[in-house]
Every structure is written in C-alpha cells, then in structure tokens.
Design a protein around this motif. Structure first.
Motif, PDB file in Angstrom:
ATOM      1  N   GLU A 104       0.809  -1.216   0.000  1.00 46.27           N
ATOM      2  CA  GLU A 104       0.000   0.000   0.000  1.00 46.27           C
ATOM      3  C   GLU A 104       0.846   1.272   0.000  1.00 46.27           C
ATOM      4  OE1 GLU A 104      -2.606  -0.261   3.337  1.00 46.27           O
ATOM      5  OE2 GLU A 104      -3.483  -2.171   2.697  1.00 46.27           O
ATOM      6  N   VAL A 105       2.154   1.142   0.053  1.00 46.10           N
ATOM      7  CA  VAL A 105       3.030   2.312   0.095  1.00 46.10           C
ATOM      8  C   VAL A 105       3.108   2.955  -1.290  1.00 46.10           C
ATOM      9  CG1 VAL A 105       5.386   3.122   0.527  1.00 46.10           C
ATOM     10  CG2 VAL A 105       4.362   1.374   2.007  1.00 46.10           C
ATOM     11  N   ARG A 106       2.974   4.293  -1.322  1.00 45.26           N
ATOM     12  CA  ARG A 106       3.054   5.048  -2.571  1.00 45.26           C
ATOM     13  C   ARG A 106       4.246   6.000  -2.522  1.00 45.26           C
ATOM     14  NH1 ARG A 106      -2.116   6.180  -0.936  1.00 45.26           N
ATOM     15  NH2 ARG A 106      -1.516   8.382  -0.791  1.00 45.26           N
ATOM     16  N   PRO A 107       4.745   6.422  -3.673  1.00 47.45           N
ATOM     17  CA  PRO A 107       5.930   7.289  -3.704  1.00 47.45           C
ATOM     18  C   PRO A 107       5.779   8.595  -2.941  1.00 47.45           C
ATOM     19  CG  PRO A 107       5.506   6.387  -5.884  1.00 47.45           C
ATOM     20  CD  PRO A 107       4.315   6.017  -5.029  1.00 47.45           C
ATOM     21  N   ASP A 108       4.541   9.123  -2.846  1.00 44.66           N
ATOM     22  CA  ASP A 108       4.355  10.418  -2.185  1.00 44.66           C
ATOM     23  C   ASP A 108       4.234  10.302  -0.669  1.00 44.66           C
ATOM     24  OD1 ASP A 108       1.898   9.149  -2.111  1.00 44.66           O
ATOM     25  OD2 ASP A 108       0.735  10.887  -2.799  1.00 44.66           O
ATOM     26  N   MET A 109       4.357   9.115  -0.119  1.00 46.78           N
ATOM     27  CA  MET A 109       4.192   8.933   1.327  1.00 46.78           C
ATOM     28  C   MET A 109       5.477   9.195   2.105  1.00 46.78           C
ATOM     29  SD  MET A 109       1.754   5.560   1.539  1.00 46.78           S
ATOM     30  CE  MET A 109      -0.006   5.662   1.149  1.00 46.78           C
ATOM     31  N   ALA A 110       6.621   9.186   1.434  1.00 49.96           N
ATOM     32  CA  ALA A 110       7.911   9.463   2.079  1.00 49.96           C
ATOM     33  C   ALA A 110       8.885   9.888   0.994  1.00 49.96           C
ATOM     34  CB  ALA A 110       8.435   8.228   2.826  1.00 49.96           C
ATOM     35  N   ASP A 111      10.013  10.422   1.395  1.00 51.77           N
ATOM     36  CA  ASP A 111      11.008  10.880   0.431  1.00 51.77           C
ATOM     37  C   ASP A 111      11.895   9.707   0.020  1.00 51.77           C
ATOM     38  OD1 ASP A 111      12.828  12.125  -1.126  1.00 51.77           O
ATOM     39  OD2 ASP A 111      13.441  13.621   0.336  1.00 51.77           O
ATOM     40  N   PHE A 112      11.451   9.010  -1.029  1.00 47.47           N
ATOM     41  CA  PHE A 112      12.212   7.882  -1.532  1.00 47.47           C
ATOM     42  C   PHE A 112      13.230   8.300  -2.582  1.00 47.47           C
ATOM     43  CE2 PHE A 112       8.303   5.793  -0.005  1.00 47.47           C
ATOM     44  CZ  PHE A 112       8.859   4.786   0.764  1.00 47.47           C
TER      45      PHE A 112
END
Length: 198
Positions: A104-112
């Motif tokens: 469920e993790v998306r790119p905008d959820m943290a600074d990847f």
C-alpha cells in the motif's frame, strides 16, 4: 524551534533520523554478543543460539533485526531471512508513518528520492525480501515486491531492474532463482541406455 511551530512535512522529518549508524543503534549488551557470534561463526548451533539471545534481549531494535537478517541470509536460510527482512520493513514503516502493508506504500508517502537513511533501508529491506522469496521459488510474490521497489525507486539505484532480469532470464545465478527453461544448463545430461537405443 518553538513547540507551537507548524508540523514539518514528512520529507523534512526524515532528516532527524540522519545519520543511521548501525553500530551506534544497538543496545550496549548486544555488542559483546556480536563479538561472540563472529567468534563462533563456524559453529552453526552456537552462533544461532547467540543470535536468538540478542533477539530476545531487544526484539524491537532495528539493529538487532538487521543482525538476524544477515545471519540467516549468509546461512542461506531464505525463509528466516525473508521473515527478518519483513521485520525490518515493519519497524521502518512505523517510524516513517507508512502503511503496515508494503503493497500500500506510494511514492508520495515518504522521500524515496533523496535516499535518507530510513527510506534507503526500507527499500533495501524490500529488495532483500524479494531476493529471498526468489531463492524459495516464490516467483509471484518476489516479482510483486520488485515491482514496488521499482515504483518507489524509478532511477533503479537499488538495481531492481537488473534483479528482475536475473530472476526471470533463462539462466539463474547462485542456485537461488526461479526454475528456468534451462535450469540444468550447467550439467550435461547423459543419455540412458534406453535413450541411446532409440
């Protein structure tokens, strides 16, 4: 900064975790045990007993979970290694405010993008999870995890595209990958007497 200041965005909050020094983030009593583990590395049962002891001492410590992962990975015990890779993801997800389910993790959820310590470790842990699933022959799950790594790391810094190529190509490496069309390519199969008579 005053306590009344507005909350920082997630990407700014991550900076407070920097830098992550592996050796500095273990309980003091664990350091002595680590030396014992290395001293008894060739004694599998003794070394594993020591690993289990440090897990029992500090099960919710990221450094301990990494130690457990590395131990089982280098022992080529992929089921346990996959478990501890997920345990690292679980720990990191809580600190980063990410969903418990990595799917469920998306790119905008943290600074990847900028590879801060915890996001980098999160991606590395998911890559490690995919790698060990591949060793176990769990192709669908492994490729699903690699899909997520590629989604969050589109630049391919962690080498997920290369891993996918190795996983899915006709020839596997190190005996750890999915069954392939030419999985026995290293070994010339001799004809049986019945085959040679045909």
């Amino acid at each position: 900064m005053s306590e009344s200041a507005s909350p920082q965005p997630a990407s700014a909050r991550i900076y407070r975790f920097e830098p992550y020094h592996f050796s500095h983030n273990l309980p003091p009593e664990t350091h002595a045990k680590l030396k014992e583990i290395f001293a008894h590395w060739n004694e599998s049962e003794k070394a594993e007993t020591l690993v289990r002891e440090i897990i029992d001492q500090a099960p919710d410590t990221l450094g301990v979970r990494i130690v457990a992962y590395r131990f089982y990975f280098y022992r080529r015990r992929s089921l346990e290694a996959a478990h501890w890779a997920l345990a690292c993801i679980e720990w990191l997800s809580r600190r980063l405010g990410l969903p418990a389910d990595w799917r469920e993790v998306r790119p905008d959820m943290a600074d990847f993008v900028h590879w801060h310590a915890f996001t980098r470790l999160w991606l590395q842990s998911l890559t490690a999870y995919a790698y060990n699933l591949a060793r176990l022959g769990r192709e669908t799950e492994s490729l699903e995890a690699l899909d997520k790594v590629e989604e969050l790391d589109p630049s391919g810094k962690l080498g997920a595209p290369r891993l996918r190529q190795v996983f899915s190509g006709p020839r596997g490496d190190a005996g750890m990958l999915f069954p392939k069309e030419f999985e026995n390519w290293r070994f010339v199969q001799r004809e049986t007497p019945q085959q040679s008579e045909r």
